[in-house]
Design an enzyme around this catalytic site. Structure first.
Site, short mmCIF file in Angstrom:
data_model
loop_
_atom_site.label_atom_id
_atom_site.label_comp_id
_atom_site.label_asym_id
_atom_site.label_seq_id
_atom_site.Cartn_x
_atom_site.Cartn_y
_atom_site.Cartn_z
N GLN A 186 0.81 -1.42 -0.41
CA GLN A 186 -0.15 0.23 0.12
C GLN A 186 0.84 1.36 -0.27
O GLN A 186 0.84 2.70 -0.37
CB GLN A 186 -0.95 0.07 1.20
N HIS A 204 1.81 3.03 -3.57
CA HIS A 204 0.72 3.85 -4.10
C HIS A 204 1.28 5.35 -4.05
O HIS A 204 1.31 5.73 -5.29
CB HIS A 204 -0.14 3.78 -3.46
N GLU A 242 -9.77 2.12 5.33
CA GLU A 242 -9.89 2.04 3.64
C GLU A 242 -9.74 0.02 3.79
O GLU A 242 -10.95 -0.38 3.09
CB GLU A 242 -9.38 3.16 2.22
N HIS A 243 -9.17 -0.22 3.99
CA HIS A 243 -8.85 -1.86 3.84
C HIS A 243 -8.29 -1.65 5.16
O HIS A 243 -7.38 -2.04 6.04
CB HIS A 243 -7.62 -2.03 2.56
N ASP A 255 -7.63 -5.59 -4.98
CA ASP A 255 -7.39 -4.36 -6.29
C ASP A 255 -7.63 -5.18 -7.09
O ASP A 255 -8.01 -3.64 -8.27
CB ASP A 255 -5.86 -3.78 -5.88
N HIS A 285 -51.89 22.65 3.77
CA HIS A 285 -52.01 21.00 3.46
C HIS A 285 -53.01 19.85 3.78
O HIS A 285 -53.72 18.99 3.28
CB HIS A 285 -50.87 20.74 4.72
#
Length: 450
Positions: free
Chosen positions: A266, A269, A335-336, A369, A428
Site C-alpha cells: 500500500q 501507491h 479503507e482496507h 485491488d 396542507h
C-alpha cells in the site's frame, strides 16, 4: 523504521483514539485557491478552457477531448495477451459480485387501497474518473464501470488524464480496459479541469457534444478531490477520496514477512499512503518492523515506499489484547483492513467500521485491488465509520411511489388534517379535504410552546 504508538494500559475512549491513532490525509482547503478558478473557467468556457489547463498542467493538448474510436480499438488490439486475460477475469469476477447487489422494487400495502412502493432508478448519465499519477489504473476502469453497468446506467463516460507519451490520449491500457467493457466514450482530460468538464459539459474541438453528467465517481489526487467538492450540488459525487490506507490487526500467529509485504504494497501507491499495524505482541511488532525495512529496501519504488512508511500516517500501534485491537481498528475505520489472527473469520465478524475487510493469510488487499470480485473504490480517512465503498447502489436512486384510492385517503384524512394544523400549515389539510367536497371549517392551529 515504523513509529510506535503504545496504547497498552490506556483507556481506549473514542476521544483518546481519535487523537492518538496515526492519521494522514490531505488538506483540500489548501488547494482551493488553485482549483476554484480552474472550475469556474471550465464552467464558463467548456472544453476550450479544459484543454488550456491540460496543456498547462500535463504539457500536452489532445486534438479533441473525446478519444477517437480507432485509437481505442488500436489500444485494445495492441494490448498484451496476458494483461487482456487478467482484465477479463477481473471483469468476470466483478460482475458476479455486483450483479448480486441489484435492487428490486418493493411494494408495501399500508391499508387496503393504499400502497407505497420503492423503485430503483439508475442515474441517467455518469462520469467515471480514472486517475493517472504514479501508476496506470485499468483496474479502476473495471471498478467504476462494472457497478454502473450492473445498475443499468445507460450513458457513461470515462475521463482520464491526457498523456504526452501517447499522443495526448489516456494510457493505452486504460483505453483497452474501456473497450473490453464496451465503453466507447472516453475523454482525454484529467485533474480539476476534467472534473469540471464532466459537470458542465460543452462542445468539443470538432463540434461534437460533450454532454454533462449527473454523477461523478472515482478517486484522484487532491486537486481532483477539491474539484469534486466544488461541483457537488451541480452533480452528485461518490466521495472525497484521500490517500490509500491499510490497517492490519495481527497477533503472533501471523507471518511477519507477509504482514510487512502487505504494508509495503500500500505504501507503494503514494508518499501519503498509510500503513498501520495493530498488535498485542511487542516481539511480533519488532519482527514486522525488521521485515518492513528489508522489503522496503528491496522493492522497485523504494524511495516512495520508505517516505510513506516514515510518515505520520503510518506506524505500529501496541495494544493490551485482541479486544483492544478490535476497538482500535474500529476507531481507525481503515479503507482496507486485514485480519491476520487466530480464528480470523470470527474476529472479522466483530468489526463494525472498515471499507473492506480481508480475512486471513490468503486474502491480501492486492487481491481486492484486482481480482477478488469486490470493489476497490473505498472510503478513506476514517469515513468508513459512516460511508460505503462504490457499489451498484451508488448509481441507483430509491423513489417512493404512493398510490392511495379514495377510501384509503378518507380513512386517514383526519390525521393528516390534525398534523397539518399542528404544524400551522392548514393548506396542507385543505388539500386533503378538498377531495371530499366543500371545505368544512377546520379547527384552529395548535401552536407548540417554545
Amino acid at each position: 523504521m515504523l513509529a510506535r504508538t503504545d496504547l497498552r494500559g490506556a483507556a481506549l475512549t473514542r476521544s483518546t483514539l481519535r487523537r492518538a491513532l496515526p492519521r494522514g490525509g490531505t488538506d483540500v482547503n489548501a488547494v482551493m485557491h488553485v482549483v476554484t478558478p480552474v472550475v469556474e473557467a471550465v464552467a464558463e468556457h467548456g472544453a476550450h478552457a479544459a484543454l488550456d489547463y491540460t496543456e498547462q498542467f500535463d504539457k500536452v493538448r489532445p486534438a479533441t477531448v473525446r478519444v477517437p474510436a480507432d485509437v481505442i480499438a488500436q489500444a485494445r488490439a495492441s494490448m498484451d495477451a496476458d494483461v487482456t486475460a487478467a482484465l477479463e477475469e477481473s471483469i468476470r469476477r466483478a460482475r458476479l459480485v455486483h450483479a448480486d447487489q441489484r435492487r428490486t422494487t418493493s411494494v408495501t400495502q399500508v391499508v387496503p387501497g393504499g400502497t407505497v412502493a420503492e423503485k430503483w432508478i439508475p442515474v441517467a448519465r455518469v462520469g467515471l474518473y480514472v486517475p493517472g499519477g504514479n501508476a496506470v489504473y485499468p483496474s479502476s476502469v473495471v471498478m467504476n464501470v462494472v457497478p454502473a453497468q450492473e445498475a443499468g446506467v445507460r450513458s457513461l463516460v470515462v475521463a482520464s488524464p491526457a498523456q504526452a507519451d501517447f499522443g495526448g490520449w489516456p494510457h493505452p491500457t486504460i483505453l483497452a480496459a474501456c473497450s473490453l467493457l464496451g465503453v466507447d466514450e472516453v475523454w482525454a482530460v484529467g485533474g480539476a479541469q476534467g472534473v469540471a468538464l464532466l459537470a458542465y459539459g460543452g462542445a468539443d474541438t470538432d463540434g461534437g457534444i460533450l454532454d454533462p453528467v449527473d454523477l461523478i465517481t472515482g478517486p484522484g489526487n487532491i486537486y481532483v478531490t477539491a474539484a469534486k467538492r466544488l461541483v457537488r450540488g451541480v452533480v452528485g459525487i461518490d466521495s472525497e477520496a484521500g490517500p490509500t490506507e491499510i490497517a492490519i490487526l495481527a497477533d503472533d500467529s501471523a507471518d511477519p514477512a507477509i504482514v510487512a509485504s502487505d504494508m509495503v504494497s500500500q505504501a507503494e501507491h503514494d508518499v501519503l499512503a498509510a500503513s498501520v499495524l495493530v498488535t498485542d505482541s511487542v516481539e511480533f511488532a519488532d519482527a514486522v518492523d525488521a521485515a518492513v525495512e528489508q522489503a522496503a529496501n528491496a522493492t522497485k519504488h523504494s524511495e516512495r515506499v520508505k517516505e510513506a512508511l516514515a510518515g505520520k500516517q503510518s506506524g505500529i500501534v501496541l495494544v493490551d489484547d485482541l479486544d483492544a485491537g478490535v476497538a482500535v481498528v474500529d476507531a481507525y475505520a481503515a479503507e482496507h483492513l486485514e485480519i491476520q489472527t487466530c480464528d480470523a473469520a470470527a474476529v472479522a465478524e466483530r468489526i463494525t467500521s472498515a471499507g473492506a475487510i480481508f480475512v486471513g493469510t490468503y486474502s491480501p488487499v492486492s487481491l481486492g485491488d484486482y481480482c477478488a470480485g469486490s470493489n476497490h473504490v473505498l472510503p478513506t480517512t476514517g469515513s468508513a465509520k459512516y460511508a460505503s465503498g462504490l457499489s451498484v447502489q451508488t448509481f441507483l436512486r430509491g423513489v417512493h411511489v404512493i398510490d392511495y384510492d379514495r377510501d384509503a385517503l378518507a380513512g386517514v384524512a383526519d390525521h393528516v388534517v390534525t398534523l397539518a394544523n399542528a404544524e400551522d400549515l392548514p393548506a396542507h389539510g385543505e388539500a386533503v379535504t378538498a377531495r371530499f367536497g366543500p371545505l368544512a371549517p377546520l379547527p384552529a392551529p395548535t401552536r407548540f410552546a417554545r
